[in-house]
Design a protein around this motif. Structure first.
Motif, PDB file in Angstrom:
ATOM      1  N   TYR A 171       0.819  -1.219   0.000  1.00 19.85           N
ATOM      2  CA  TYR A 171       0.000   0.000   0.000  1.00 19.85           C
ATOM      3  C   TYR A 171       0.850   1.265   0.000  1.00 19.85           C
ATOM      4  O   TYR A 171       0.319   2.367  -0.154  1.00 19.85           O
ATOM      5  N   LEU A 172       2.160   1.131   0.160  1.00 16.82           N
ATOM      6  CA  LEU A 172       3.026   2.271   0.435  1.00 16.82           C
ATOM      7  C   LEU A 172       3.181   3.175  -0.784  1.00 16.82           C
ATOM      8  O   LEU A 172       3.793   2.798  -1.784  1.00 16.82           O
ATOM      9  N   HIS A 173       2.618   4.371  -0.686  1.00 16.10           N
ATOM     10  CA  HIS A 173       2.807   5.419  -1.676  1.00 16.10           C
ATOM     11  C   HIS A 173       3.452   6.610  -0.964  1.00 16.10           C
ATOM     12  O   HIS A 173       3.027   6.973   0.132  1.00 16.10           O
ATOM     13  N   ILE A 174       4.463   7.194  -1.577  1.00  7.23           N
ATOM     14  CA  ILE A 174       5.211   8.260  -0.926  1.00  7.23           C
ATOM     15  C   ILE A 174       5.161   9.509  -1.788  1.00  7.23           C
ATOM     16  O   ILE A 174       5.507   9.477  -2.975  1.00  7.23           O
ATOM     17  N   ALA A 175       4.731  10.614  -1.187  1.00 11.77           N
ATOM     18  CA  ALA A 175       4.548  11.859  -1.921  1.00 11.77           C
ATOM     19  C   ALA A 175       5.870  12.579  -2.133  1.00 11.77           C
ATOM     20  O   ALA A 175       6.831  12.410  -1.372  1.00 11.77           O
ATOM     21  N   ASN A 176       5.896  13.388  -3.166  1.00  8.12           N
ATOM     22  CA  ASN A 176       7.088  14.173  -3.472  1.00  8.12           C
ATOM     23  C   ASN A 176       7.491  15.044  -2.279  1.00  8.12           C
ATOM     24  O   ASN A 176       6.665  15.652  -1.615  1.00  8.12           O
ATOM     25  N   GLY A 177       8.796  15.065  -2.003  1.00  4.79           N
ATOM     26  CA  GLY A 177       9.303  15.893  -0.922  1.00  4.79           C
ATOM     27  C   GLY A 177       9.145  15.289   0.453  1.00  4.79           C
ATOM     28  O   GLY A 177       9.221  16.003   1.451  1.00  4.79           O
ATOM     29  N   THR A 178       8.922  13.977   0.533  1.00  6.91           N
ATOM     30  CA  THR A 178       8.769  13.311   1.833  1.00  6.91           C
ATOM     31  C   THR A 178       9.615  12.046   1.861  1.00  6.91           C
ATOM     32  O   THR A 178      10.068  11.555   0.828  1.00  6.91           O
ATOM     33  N   TYR A 179       9.811  11.511   3.070  1.00  5.24           N
ATOM     34  CA  TYR A 179      10.469  10.223   3.214  1.00  5.24           C
ATOM     35  C   TYR A 179       9.746   9.421   4.293  1.00  5.24           C
ATOM     36  O   TYR A 179       9.088   9.980   5.170  1.00  5.24           O
ATOM     37  N   VAL A 180       9.851   8.111   4.205  1.00  5.33           N
ATOM     38  CA  VAL A 180       9.204   7.228   5.179  1.00  5.33           C
ATOM     39  C   VAL A 180      10.144   6.089   5.529  1.00  5.33           C
ATOM     40  O   VAL A 180      11.110   5.807   4.810  1.00  5.33           O
TER      41      VAL A 180
END
Length: 362
Positions: free
Chosen positions: A240-249
Motif C-alpha cells: 500500500y506504500l505510496h510516498i509523496a514528493n518531498g517526503t520520506y518514510v
C-alpha cells in the motif's frame, strides 16, 4: 450542592452557546473523502493531513494529539532532518503535515480509528473539531462515529475517535497520496492547485467543486499529491506504500528508508536506514540476488545503469530487485546488416532495370 453540580451549572452557558452554534451550522457532508477502492488491497493506505496549530506548540505535542507512533514519521512527512528533536518549536498558525493510516469503506475514507482525543473540562464537540483539530473534521462527524446522541453532553475523560478525511484512490490513472487541506481565508482554487502542483480541473472534480467562486474558507479539500513509482510487489506487507514528493518514510520494521523526490524522475529511492529495527531484531540482508549490490547501491558504465531497488518485505525478508536503465546505442552489427540489406536491394535494382528496359524495346 455538590462540586459536580456546581461545575455543571457553571458550564451551562457554554453548553447552551455550543448548542446554538451547532444549530446555525450547515449539516455535515458525507463522512470522509471519496474512496472507491473499498474491496481491494488499496482499501488501506497512508494519507496526510495539514494541521494548522492554533497556538505555539512542539512536535511532541502534535505527535501526541494525533497519536502518531514514531516522531520520525512526522519528520519524514515534513521533510525535516532526522536529527530534529521532539521539542522542536511549532509556531501558531504554522502547518504541520501529519501522516496517518486511512481506511476505505462504503465509498468513503477516514482515518483508521485514530486519532483518539480525551475530553477535557469545558470541551464541546464544535471546539474539538474546529479548534483542537484545526477544522480537519466537522463536529457532526465526531458525533456520528462515536454514537453521541447529544453533542452538548460529553464527559471529562471520555475517549473520542476523530475521523480524519482521507482516500486511497488513484487519480487520473496515477498513484497519489491524498492530503487533507483546510482552505485558508482569501485562498482560491488556482492558488491551492499551484501550491500542490495539481491541475484546477482535477482539484475541482475530486472535491465536487462546480464553481471556483464557491470555495469557502474552512472547507477541507482532498488534494492529490503525486507519488513516486516503485518496484514494491503486490504481495509485500507494505504494498500500500505510496510516498509523496518531498517526503520520506521508514518501512520494513524501520529497516528501510525510502525517499520521493521529483528530481529523481519520480522514482522511489530506498536504502538501509540508520534506525534501530522496531521489532528489536537485526535487519535482514538487503543484497540483490545474483549481484554484489546492496539496497540503494548502483553500478554504471558509459551507457548502462544498474541499481538494487526495494521491492517490499515479508516473513522477515526484505525483497529487492535489480533495475537496469540501458541507454546504449543500437549495436553496429545490426546497423551493418541493415546497410547491407539496403545495398543489396539497390544493387539488384541497378542490374535488373536495364534488362527490363531492353526487353521492352524489343
Amino acid at each position: 450542592m455538590g462540586s459536580s453540580e456546581a461545575a455543571l451549572l457553571r458550564s451551562l452557558p457554554l453548553l447552551l452557546l455550543a448548542s446554538l452554534l451547532a444549530s446555525l451550522l450547515p449539516p455535515s457532508t458525507a463522512l470522509g473523502f471519496r474512496c472507491s477502492n473499498s474491496s481491494s488491497a488499496a482499501a488501506t493506505c497512508q494519507s496526510l493531513a495539514g494541521y494548522v496549530s492554533p497556538n505555539a506548540t512542539t512536535l511532541a505535542a502534535v505527535q501526541a494529539l494525533f497519536g502518531v507512533k514514531h516522531l520520525h514519521s512526522i519528520l519524514g512527512a515534513n521533510n525535516l532532518p532526522l536529527s530534529t528533536p521532539a521539542s522542536f518549536n511549532v509556531s501558531a498558525n504554522q502547518t504541520i503535515v501529519v501522516p496517518f493510516n486511512c481506511s476505505c469503506s462504503n465509498a468513503t475514507g477516514v482515518s483508521n480509528r485514530r486519532p483518539v482525543y480525551t475530553v477535557r473540562s469545558g470541551d464541546v464537540l464544535y471546539h474539538i473539531a474546529r479548534e483542537v483539530f484545526s477544522g480537519l473534521v466537522v463536529y457532526q462527524d465526531i458525533r456520528q462515529v462515536n454514537g453521541i446522541v447529544n453533542e452538548s453532553l460529553i464527559e471529562i475523560g471520555q475517549k473520542l475517535w476523530v475521523p480524519l478525511p482521507c482516500s486511497c484512490d488513484d487519480v487520473d490513472g496515477e498513484e497519489v497520496v491524498h492530503y487533507a487541506h483546510v482552505v485558508a481565508a482569501g485562498s482560491s482554487v488556482a492558488a491551492i492547485a499551484a501550491q500542490f502542483n495539481v491541475s484546477q480541473s482535477t482539484l475541482m472534480d475530486i472535491n465536487g467543486i462546480a464553481d471556483v467562486a464557491s470555495l469557502q474558507a474552512g472547507k477541507v479539500l482532498d488534494v492529490p499529491r503525486k507519488a513516486c513509482s516503485s518496484a514494491i510487489r503486490n504481495d509485500s506487507l507494505d504494498s500500500y506504500l505510496h510516498i509523496a514528493n518531498g517526503t520520506y518514510v521508514f518501512t520494513a520494521n524501520d529497516c528501510v528508508m525510502c525517499t520521493c523526490d521529483a528530481a529523481n524522475n519520480w522514482t522511489l529511492r530506498c536504502q538501509p536506514s540508520q534506525l534501530k529495527p522496531s521489532n528489536q531484531s537485526a535487519c535482514p540482508s538487503m543484497q540483490c540476488e545474483g549481484s554484489n549490490l546492496l539496497l540503494g547501491n548502483s553500478t554504471s558504465t558509459s551507457c548502462n545503469h544498474t541499481s538494487c531497488a526495494y521491492a517490499g518485505y515479508m516473513n522477515q525478508t526484505i525483497l529487492t530487485v535489480l533495475v537496469n536503465d540501458n541507454t546504449c546505442p543500437v549495436s553496429n552489427s545490426f546497423a551493418m546488416k541493415d546497410s547491407f540489406r539496403a545495398f543489396s536491394w539497390n544493387f539488384f535494382l541497378i542490374l535488373i532495370l536495364p534488362l527490363l528496359s531492353f526487353h521492352h524495346i524489343q
